[in-house]
Design a protein around this motif. Structure first.
Motif, PDB file in Angstrom:
ATOM      1  N   ASP A 115      25.810  18.546 -16.296  1.00 63.80           N
ATOM      2  CA  ASP A 115      24.262  18.246 -16.356  1.00 63.80           C
ATOM      3  C   ASP A 115      23.849  18.220 -14.728  1.00 63.80           C
ATOM      4  OD1 ASP A 115      24.904  15.835 -15.778  1.00 63.80           O
ATOM      5  OD2 ASP A 115      24.233  15.168 -17.794  1.00 63.80           O
ATOM      6  N   TYR A 131      17.746  19.501 -18.098  1.00 66.40           N
ATOM      7  CA  TYR A 131      17.449  18.652 -19.188  1.00 66.40           C
ATOM      8  C   TYR A 131      18.236  18.924 -20.348  1.00 66.40           C
ATOM      9  CZ  TYR A 131      14.100  16.221 -15.961  1.00 66.40           C
ATOM     10  OH  TYR A 131      13.545  15.405 -14.941  1.00 66.40           O
ATOM     11  N   GLU A 132      18.665  18.112 -21.292  1.00 67.73           N
ATOM     12  CA  GLU A 132      19.103  18.513 -22.466  1.00 67.73           C
ATOM     13  C   GLU A 132      18.340  19.871 -23.059  1.00 67.73           C
ATOM     14  OE1 GLU A 132      22.118  15.962 -22.022  1.00 67.73           O
ATOM     15  OE2 GLU A 132      20.041  15.954 -21.054  1.00 67.73           O
ATOM     16  N   CYS A 186      28.269  15.772 -21.821  1.00 65.70           N
ATOM     17  CA  CYS A 186      26.999  15.926 -22.418  1.00 65.70           C
ATOM     18  C   CYS A 186      27.119  15.604 -24.069  1.00 65.70           C
ATOM     19  CB  CYS A 186      26.244  17.249 -22.183  1.00 65.70           C
ATOM     20  SG  CYS A 186      24.875  17.434 -23.157  1.00 65.70           S
ATOM     21  N   THR A 220      17.881   9.737 -28.709  1.00 72.44           N
ATOM     22  CA  THR A 220      18.519  10.390 -27.381  1.00 72.44           C
ATOM     23  C   THR A 220      17.425  10.257 -26.432  1.00 72.44           C
ATOM     24  OG1 THR A 220      19.354  12.619 -26.704  1.00 72.44           O
ATOM     25  CG2 THR A 220      17.314  12.608 -28.233  1.00 72.44           C
ATOM     26  N   ILE A 221      17.330  11.251 -25.395  1.00 68.32           N
ATOM     27  CA  ILE A 221      16.602  11.095 -24.254  1.00 68.32           C
ATOM     28  C   ILE A 221      15.633  11.992 -24.218  1.00 68.32           C
ATOM     29  CG2 ILE A 221      18.056   9.876 -22.839  1.00 68.32           C
ATOM     30  CD1 ILE A 221      18.619  12.704 -21.244  1.00 68.32           C
ATOM     31  N   ALA A 224      16.749  18.162 -26.947  1.00 69.70           N
ATOM     32  CA  ALA A 224      18.030  17.837 -27.845  1.00 69.70           C
ATOM     33  C   ALA A 224      18.172  17.421 -29.294  1.00 69.70           C
ATOM     34  CB  ALA A 224      18.498  16.806 -27.089  1.00 69.70           C
ATOM     35  N   SER A 276      13.723  10.325 -29.995  1.00 70.37           N
ATOM     36  CA  SER A 276      13.542  10.522 -28.365  1.00 70.37           C
ATOM     37  C   SER A 276      12.737   9.560 -27.478  1.00 70.37           C
ATOM     38  CB  SER A 276      13.209  11.888 -28.046  1.00 70.37           C
ATOM     39  OG  SER A 276      13.229  12.209 -26.700  1.00 70.37           O
ATOM     40  N   PHE A 325      17.755  11.991 -17.882  1.00 72.28           N
ATOM     41  CA  PHE A 325      18.987  11.320 -17.903  1.00 72.28           C
ATOM     42  C   PHE A 325      19.267  10.323 -16.611  1.00 72.28           C
ATOM     43  CE2 PHE A 325      20.367  15.409 -16.082  1.00 72.28           C
ATOM     44  CZ  PHE A 325      21.115  14.958 -15.074  1.00 72.28           C
ATOM     45  N   SER A 346      22.634   8.931 -27.750  1.00 70.03           N
ATOM     46  CA  SER A 346      23.294  10.250 -27.838  1.00 70.03           C
ATOM     47  C   SER A 346      22.632  10.706 -26.353  1.00 70.03           C
ATOM     48  CB  SER A 346      22.671  11.183 -28.762  1.00 70.03           C
ATOM     49  OG  SER A 346      23.582  12.206 -28.872  1.00 70.03           O
ATOM     50  N   CYS A 347      23.277  10.357 -25.375  1.00 69.93           N
ATOM     51  CA  CYS A 347      23.308  10.886 -23.960  1.00 69.93           C
ATOM     52  C   CYS A 347      24.422   9.890 -23.256  1.00 69.93           C
ATOM     53  CB  CYS A 347      21.921  10.784 -23.323  1.00 69.93           C
ATOM     54  SG  CYS A 347      21.918  11.231 -21.603  1.00 69.93           S
ATOM     55  N   SER A 390      24.692   9.300 -20.208  1.00 71.83           N
ATOM     56  CA  SER A 390      24.456   8.264 -19.174  1.00 71.83           C
ATOM     57  C   SER A 390      24.277   6.883 -19.624  1.00 71.83           C
ATOM     58  CB  SER A 390      22.711   8.864 -18.663  1.00 71.83           C
ATOM     59  OG  SER A 390      22.878  10.169 -18.139  1.00 71.83           O
TER      60      SER A 390
END
Length: 274
Positions: free
Chosen positions: A9, A48-49, A79, A118-119, A123, A145, A150, A182-183, A185
């Motif tokens: 990413d 970004y996702e 990812c 998640t971020i 996503a 989210s 990230f 769920s990322c 990072s």
């Protein structure tokens, strides 16, 4: 075990960032394992996702797995939406691990239900498809989210931790027995441990889940079923196709090409001080 983590990413990550990932990953697995980090060579410079970003990195994932698969016991996709997971598994006998998939599967060991934080909202559809793919839809209470880039998971850790905690509490109160971050990072920080201590239920990050999945396959002596993911019989066309990416100039507004940094953590550390 020898793990290779593929950064997908941020192809423009500098040597200092690559060193950070390599050192934190190595600390995570301990001295008995190797945790190397490299970037894919074909894909967006930064994204970004999103479903588009995920699709654009698949050629780079396949190129990297084809190039490095014989040198490692497991390759971890960088990812949590696991772009190109089955395609990558079809071209190598090395274990290819998706941290998102591994996290969702591991929740079955922690309780009956789970939720995901998640971020990016973009996503969420991909994560819901991932949940369906592993047959866990009936156990998931929700996907939330925090709308955070990230890179800020580490750079603005306390702010990110508070946002994750807020969403994790909401999911817990909706009935989640555990939480998946769920990322990828998140896995290079103490986020899972810190949030778990705050909310009182287990919290999984996808990097540690991926490492655990790799060890599980090694200990049990198993790999991906070729009934589920057949081996690509004639990879020549794929190699020819991927070779074209180094011969064309890609629109810098959408995608970019960048050479991989040295794979080993030791070389990455050396370069960062050059």
């Amino acid at each position: 075990m020898r793990f290779l983590y593929l950064v997908v990413d941020d192809l423009n990550a500098d040597a200092a960032e690559m060193t950070r990932l390599a050192e934190r990953g190595q600390a995570l697995v301990g001295s008995d394992d190797v945790f190397d980090v490299t970037r894919i060579e074909i894909g967006p410079g930064y994204f970004y996702e999103s479903v588009v970003g995920g699709a654009l990195v698949v050629p780079g994932v396949l190129h990297a797995v084809s190039r490095h698969g014989a040198d490692y016991d497991a390759i971890i996709l960088g990812c949590a939406t696991d772009p190109g997971l089955d395609a990558a598994r079809s071209i190598t006998d090395c274990a290819v691990i998706g941290g998102g998939e591994a996290s969702v599967v591991l929740t079955a060991l922690l309780g009956r239900t789970f939720g995901i934080v998640t971020i990016a909202e973009s996503a969420v559809p991909e994560l819901r498809a991932q949940i369906r793919r592993v047959g866990a839809e009936s156990r998931c209470v929700g996907v939330e989210s925090i709308e955070t880039p990230f890179a800020d998971v580490d750079r603005k850790y306390e702010q990110a931790r508070d946002a994750v905690t807020e969403q994790a509490v909401s999911l817990r109160d909706q009935g989640a027995d555990s939480i998946v971050l769920s990322c990828m990072s998140f896995g290079f920080t103490a986020m899972a441990q810190d949030v778990s201590a705050r909310i009182g239920i287990p919290v999984l990050d996808p990097v540690r889940a991926a490492v655990a999945a790799g060890h599980a396959q090694a200990i049990t002596g198993t790999g991906v079923s070729r009934k589920a993911v057949p081996r690509l019989e004639n990879p020549g066309f794929l190699h020819d196709y991927l070779g074209r990416f180094s011969q064309v100039s890609l629109d810098s507004g959408l995608t970019g090409y960048a050479p991989a940094l040295p794979t080993t953590a030791a070389q990455s550390r050396k370069d960062s001080h050059a």
